[in-house]
Design a protein around this motif. Structure first.
Motif, PDB file in Angstrom:
ATOM      1  N   LEU A  31     -45.857 -25.652  11.193  1.00 53.88           N
ATOM      2  CA  LEU A  31     -46.877 -25.610  10.149  1.00 53.88           C
ATOM      3  C   LEU A  31     -47.874 -24.469  10.368  1.00 53.88           C
ATOM      4  CD1 LEU A  31     -48.253 -26.979   7.668  1.00 53.88           C
ATOM      5  CD2 LEU A  31     -49.522 -28.391   9.320  1.00 53.88           C
ATOM      6  N   HIS A  32     -48.284 -24.307  11.633  1.00 50.76           N
ATOM      7  CA  HIS A  32     -49.332 -23.329  11.939  1.00 50.76           C
ATOM      8  C   HIS A  32     -48.788 -21.999  12.463  1.00 50.76           C
ATOM      9  CE1 HIS A  32     -51.506 -27.320  12.575  1.00 50.76           C
ATOM     10  NE2 HIS A  32     -52.082 -26.778  11.504  1.00 50.76           N
ATOM     11  N   THR A  33     -47.491 -21.863  12.535  1.00 49.92           N
ATOM     12  CA  THR A  33     -46.726 -20.684  13.003  1.00 49.92           C
ATOM     13  C   THR A  33     -46.654 -20.640  14.529  1.00 49.92           C
ATOM     14  OG1 THR A  33     -48.506 -19.027  13.202  1.00 49.92           O
ATOM     15  CG2 THR A  33     -47.535 -19.356  11.002  1.00 49.92           C
ATOM     16  N   TYR A  34     -45.560 -20.028  15.019  1.00 53.65           N
ATOM     17  CA  TYR A  34     -45.366 -19.823  16.457  1.00 53.65           C
ATOM     18  C   TYR A  34     -46.175 -18.598  16.868  1.00 53.65           C
ATOM     19  CZ  TYR A  34     -41.504 -23.170  16.399  1.00 53.65           C
ATOM     20  OH  TYR A  34     -40.740 -24.302  16.289  1.00 53.65           O
ATOM     21  N   ASN A  35     -47.465 -18.778  17.010  1.00 48.92           N
ATOM     22  CA  ASN A  35     -48.347 -17.655  17.266  1.00 48.92           C
ATOM     23  C   ASN A  35     -49.441 -18.091  18.232  1.00 48.92           C
ATOM     24  OD1 ASN A  35     -50.995 -16.089  16.510  1.00 48.92           O
ATOM     25  ND2 ASN A  35     -49.293 -14.774  15.851  1.00 48.92           N
ATOM     26  N   VAL A  36     -49.679 -17.290  19.286  1.00 46.46           N
ATOM     27  CA  VAL A  36     -50.653 -17.688  20.303  1.00 46.46           C
ATOM     28  C   VAL A  36     -52.067 -17.758  19.734  1.00 46.46           C
ATOM     29  CG1 VAL A  36     -49.269 -16.842  22.224  1.00 46.46           C
ATOM     30  CG2 VAL A  36     -50.904 -15.307  21.127  1.00 46.46           C
ATOM     31  N   ASN A  37     -52.377 -16.902  18.764  1.00 40.54           N
ATOM     32  CA  ASN A  37     -53.707 -16.961  18.149  1.00 40.54           C
ATOM     33  C   ASN A  37     -53.909 -18.264  17.392  1.00 40.54           C
ATOM     34  OD1 ASN A  37     -54.480 -14.409  19.082  1.00 40.54           O
ATOM     35  ND2 ASN A  37     -53.517 -13.379  17.340  1.00 40.54           N
ATOM     36  N   ALA A  38     -52.864 -18.683  16.671  1.00 42.23           N
ATOM     37  CA  ALA A  38     -52.938 -19.962  15.947  1.00 42.23           C
ATOM     38  C   ALA A  38     -53.122 -21.115  16.926  1.00 42.23           C
ATOM     39  CB  ALA A  38     -51.676 -20.157  15.116  1.00 42.23           C
ATOM     40  N   PHE A  39     -52.417 -21.045  18.047  1.00 48.02           N
ATOM     41  CA  PHE A  39     -52.557 -22.088  19.072  1.00 48.02           C
ATOM     42  C   PHE A  39     -54.001 -22.165  19.562  1.00 48.02           C
ATOM     43  CE2 PHE A  39     -52.897 -22.300  23.767  1.00 48.02           C
ATOM     44  CZ  PHE A  39     -52.825 -23.677  23.912  1.00 48.02           C
ATOM     45  N   HIS A  40     -54.584 -21.033  19.941  1.00 44.62           N
ATOM     46  CA  HIS A  40     -55.945 -21.046  20.485  1.00 44.62           C
ATOM     47  C   HIS A  40     -56.980 -21.431  19.427  1.00 44.62           C
ATOM     48  CE1 HIS A  40     -55.364 -19.763  24.621  1.00 44.62           C
ATOM     49  NE2 HIS A  40     -54.451 -18.900  24.194  1.00 44.62           N
ATOM     50  N   ASN A  41     -56.757 -21.034  18.173  1.00 43.65           N
ATOM     51  CA  ASN A  41     -57.673 -21.417  17.098  1.00 43.65           C
ATOM     52  C   ASN A  41     -57.736 -22.931  16.932  1.00 43.65           C
ATOM     53  OD1 ASN A  41     -58.426 -18.801  16.471  1.00 43.65           O
ATOM     54  ND2 ASN A  41     -56.843 -18.550  14.901  1.00 43.65           N
ATOM     55  N   LYS A  42     -56.619 -23.569  17.115  1.00 40.03           N
ATOM     56  CA  LYS A  42     -56.545 -25.012  16.914  1.00 40.03           C
ATOM     57  C   LYS A  42     -56.889 -25.813  18.178  1.00 40.03           C
ATOM     58  CE  LYS A  42     -55.128 -25.122  12.598  1.00 40.03           C
ATOM     59  NZ  LYS A  42     -55.931 -25.783  11.540  1.00 40.03           N
ATOM     60  N   CYS A  43     -56.632 -25.229  19.355  1.00 38.12           N
ATOM     61  CA  CYS A  43     -56.649 -26.039  20.580  1.00 38.12           C
ATOM     62  C   CYS A  43     -57.750 -25.695  21.579  1.00 38.12           C
ATOM     63  CB  CYS A  43     -55.292 -25.946  21.274  1.00 38.12           C
ATOM     64  SG  CYS A  43     -53.918 -26.485  20.232  1.00 38.12           S
ATOM     65  N   ASP A  44     -58.433 -24.579  21.419  1.00 40.99           N
ATOM     66  CA  ASP A  44     -59.527 -24.266  22.340  1.00 40.99           C
ATOM     67  C   ASP A  44     -60.685 -25.247  22.155  1.00 40.99           C
ATOM     68  OD1 ASP A  44     -58.098 -22.170  23.317  1.00 40.99           O
ATOM     69  OD2 ASP A  44     -59.509 -20.604  22.728  1.00 40.99           O
ATOM     70  N   SER A  45     -61.358 -25.557  23.259  1.00 40.23           N
ATOM     71  CA  SER A  45     -62.549 -26.436  23.266  1.00 40.23           C
ATOM     72  C   SER A  45     -62.248 -27.849  22.777  1.00 40.23           C
ATOM     73  CB  SER A  45     -63.663 -25.817  22.406  1.00 40.23           C
ATOM     74  OG  SER A  45     -63.976 -24.517  22.834  1.00 40.23           O
ATOM     75  N   GLN A  46     -61.040 -28.330  23.052  1.00 42.05           N
ATOM     76  CA  GLN A  46     -60.642 -29.666  22.591  1.00 42.05           C
ATOM     77  C   GLN A  46     -60.556 -30.694  23.717  1.00 42.05           C
ATOM     78  OE1 GLN A  46     -60.239 -30.748  19.468  1.00 42.05           O
ATOM     79  NE2 GLN A  46     -60.783 -28.733  18.634  1.00 42.05           N
ATOM     80  N   GLY A  47     -60.894 -30.292  24.956  1.00 45.21           N
ATOM     81  CA  GLY A  47     -60.781 -31.236  26.054  1.00 45.21           C
ATOM     82  C   GLY A  47     -59.348 -31.362  26.546  1.00 45.21           C
ATOM     83  N   PRO A  48     -58.993 -32.471  27.192  1.00 44.92           N
ATOM     84  CA  PRO A  48     -57.641 -32.661  27.714  1.00 44.92           C
ATOM     85  C   PRO A  48     -56.590 -32.576  26.600  1.00 44.92           C
ATOM     86  CG  PRO A  48     -59.119 -34.314  28.607  1.00 44.92           C
ATOM     87  CD  PRO A  48     -59.881 -33.610  27.526  1.00 44.92           C
ATOM     88  N   THR A  49     -55.494 -31.871  26.868  1.00 48.24           N
ATOM     89  CA  THR A  49     -54.427 -31.708  25.871  1.00 48.24           C
ATOM     90  C   THR A  49     -53.065 -31.870  26.514  1.00 48.24           C
ATOM     91  OG1 THR A  49     -54.469 -29.310  26.221  1.00 48.24           O
ATOM     92  CG2 THR A  49     -55.719 -30.163  24.331  1.00 48.24           C
ATOM     93  N   VAL A  50     -52.091 -32.171  25.676  1.00 47.73           N
ATOM     94  CA  VAL A  50     -50.699 -32.217  26.101  1.00 47.73           C
ATOM     95  C   VAL A  50     -49.876 -31.421  25.097  1.00 47.73           C
ATOM     96  CG1 VAL A  50     -50.256 -34.429  24.909  1.00 47.73           C
ATOM     97  CG2 VAL A  50     -48.752 -33.695  26.766  1.00 47.73           C
TER      98      VAL A  50
END
Length: 459
Positions: A31-50
């Motif tokens: 949905l958000h594309t296989y892109n490292v920028n998209a990953f960091h936009n969605k997942c930075d500052s979110q606490g513990p992640t899996v």
């Protein structure tokens, strides 16, 4: 709204691995594309992640960190980070966990990279593509790419979830326990006065099986200590790479200064090992369950017991058979139990089931799972870490959670402890209760009569 690819069963298994209450989907590559920028936009500052990856071979795998991504351009220190396999080629969850070895470089937090565990041990979204790269030859984690994802590094999907509800201690214990001296005495009396409900069986025989180093002999010594009134070491116990137990031993438990025999016999065996032709042979287990192997029989992994061998018990009576199997498992190593060893445990479980012999798991070394439990054993059923290990054991062997009991063996102590004794006694009582289920199957055998006495009658 993005939909998780995890099935209900897979999601439950992942929650158990993580020891959390809820997962919130942050990023979905399709949905958000296989892109490292998209990953960091969605997942930075979110606490513990899996992060969870899926490939065409059917594997579901990933990694967890308690640290929050911040695109800081450095490694994150995380003692609790791990990688995992949730599912292999089969339909059901097949769980493996790979804990971090070098916490200093547990996770790389860099805006130019996707989720990266270790020093490039496992990299998701490599070069912003639908793939992972794996380097098992690092000091960050110990793993096999074949075990992790079947060497299939092309992703069908990649998802990242925020991990919510992580906690080390529950508000209320999930099993009610009483930790008083009176409870200890009541349990001891209940066990002392127990009588098997078959007149032909004076004592229950419980087979202790488990991996090398799990604490089989130490468990017997701990039970023996509780009833003797002081810490003792009748059975050889300690640390070694191979089994310290070389013979089949039947141990008669005795109580108090008068040395009165207890209604239970522990049958100790060689430890199980992952490699073939080492440790206890599965075929010897069959002979033990049927009562063909005598006390002090010396195991030979290259030659199993057979009817033409000396001392083979050709016509065992009901009292010679095994009435309950106790799997002794190191609770601190459940997630890294080798697959070949796990298969051996399942083979023994299948053989026990074929003879109608009930089983339970004794989860040892629970004080090594959780530092709070190490300080106070009475927190054992409040510890989410202990509960997680017990549920993981349930998933691995298919043994009901009600048949899994945690214990701490006596190891460094010089004096008995009330809380340690109570866990040990609860485990023994559960063995006797399960053995009664086995005795019920003798109702249809004309040669065996049932006792008319209550199983817990006063002597």
């Amino acid at each position: 709204m993005a939909q998780s690819r995890l099935t209900k069963t897979e999601r439950k298994a992942l929650l158990d691995i993580l020891g959390c209450q809820h997962l919130s989907l942050l990023y979905k590559a399709s949905l958000h594309t296989y892109n490292v920028n998209a990953f960091h936009n969605k997942c930075d500052s979110q606490g513990p992640t899996v992060v969870v990856g899926y490939n065409a071979s059917g594997y579901i795998f990933g990694g967890f960190t308690e640290q929050s991504y911040a695109s800081a351009g450095k490694y994150l220190f995380d003692n609790n980070a791990f990688m995992f396999r949730l599912k292999g080629k089969g339909q059901e969850p097949s769980i493996l966990k790979f804990p971090v070895k070098n916490a200093v470089e547990a996770v790389l937090d860099n805006s130019a990279y996707g989720p990266t565990f270790g020093a490039n041990t496992l990299v998701f979204l490599s070069e912003s593509k639908n793939s992972v790269t794996t380097d098992a030859n690092t000091n960050s984690y110990t793993l096999s790419a074949e075990d992790l994802h079947g060497n299939d590094q092309v992703l069908l999907e990649c998802e990242v979830y925020r991990v919510e509800g992580l906690s080390s201690i529950l508000e209320k214990p999930w099993r009610e326990m009483t930790w008083t001296a009176e409870k200890r005495e009541a349990l001891m009396k209940e066990i002392r006065t127990y009588k098997p409900c078959l007149s032909a069986v004076p004592q229950c025989r419980v087979l202790l099986v488990g991996p090398v180093g799990a604490g089989k002999s130490s468990f017997f010594n701990s039970v023996n200590s509780t009833f003797r009134g002081y810490v003792s070491s009748q059975a050889a116990a300690g640390s070694d790479s191979t089994s310290l137990t070389k013979q089949y031993r039947t141990y008669q438990l005795k109580s108090g200064s008068d040395r009165a025999p207890l209604p239970i016999i522990f049958c100790d065996t060689m430890g199980l090992e992952a490699q073939p032709n080492t440790g206890l042979d599965i075929e010897d287990v069959r002979s033990i369950l049927e009562g063909h192997i005598p006390d002090r029989y010396s195991f030979n992994p290259s030659c199993v017991m057979s009817p033409n061998m000396p001392n083979y018990i050709k016509s065992p009576s009901p009292k010679d058979r095994i009435h309950c199997v106790a799997f002794i498992i190191d609770g601190s190593k459940v997630e890294i139990l080798p697959e070949k060893l796990e298969e051996k445990l399942k083979d023994i479980r299948r053989k026990a089931n074929s003879f109608g012999v009930p089983q339970l798991v004794i989860l040892t070394k629970v004080d090594q799972i959780c530092p709070i439990v190490e300080e106070d054993i009475s927190y054992v059923y409040k510890s989410m870490a202990v509960q997680k290990q017990m549920r993981l054991m349930e998933a691995k062997l298919g043994i009901p959670l009600s048949h899994i009991v945690p214990v701490k063996n006596y190891s460094s102590e010089l004096e008995l402890r009330n809380d340690v004794d109570i866990l040990i006694l609860m485990a023994v009582r559960q063995m006797l209760r399960l053995a009664e289920d086995y005795f019920d199957d003798f109702d249809d055998e004309p040669s065996v009569t049932r006792s008319t006495k209550d199983c817990y009658a006063e002597p």
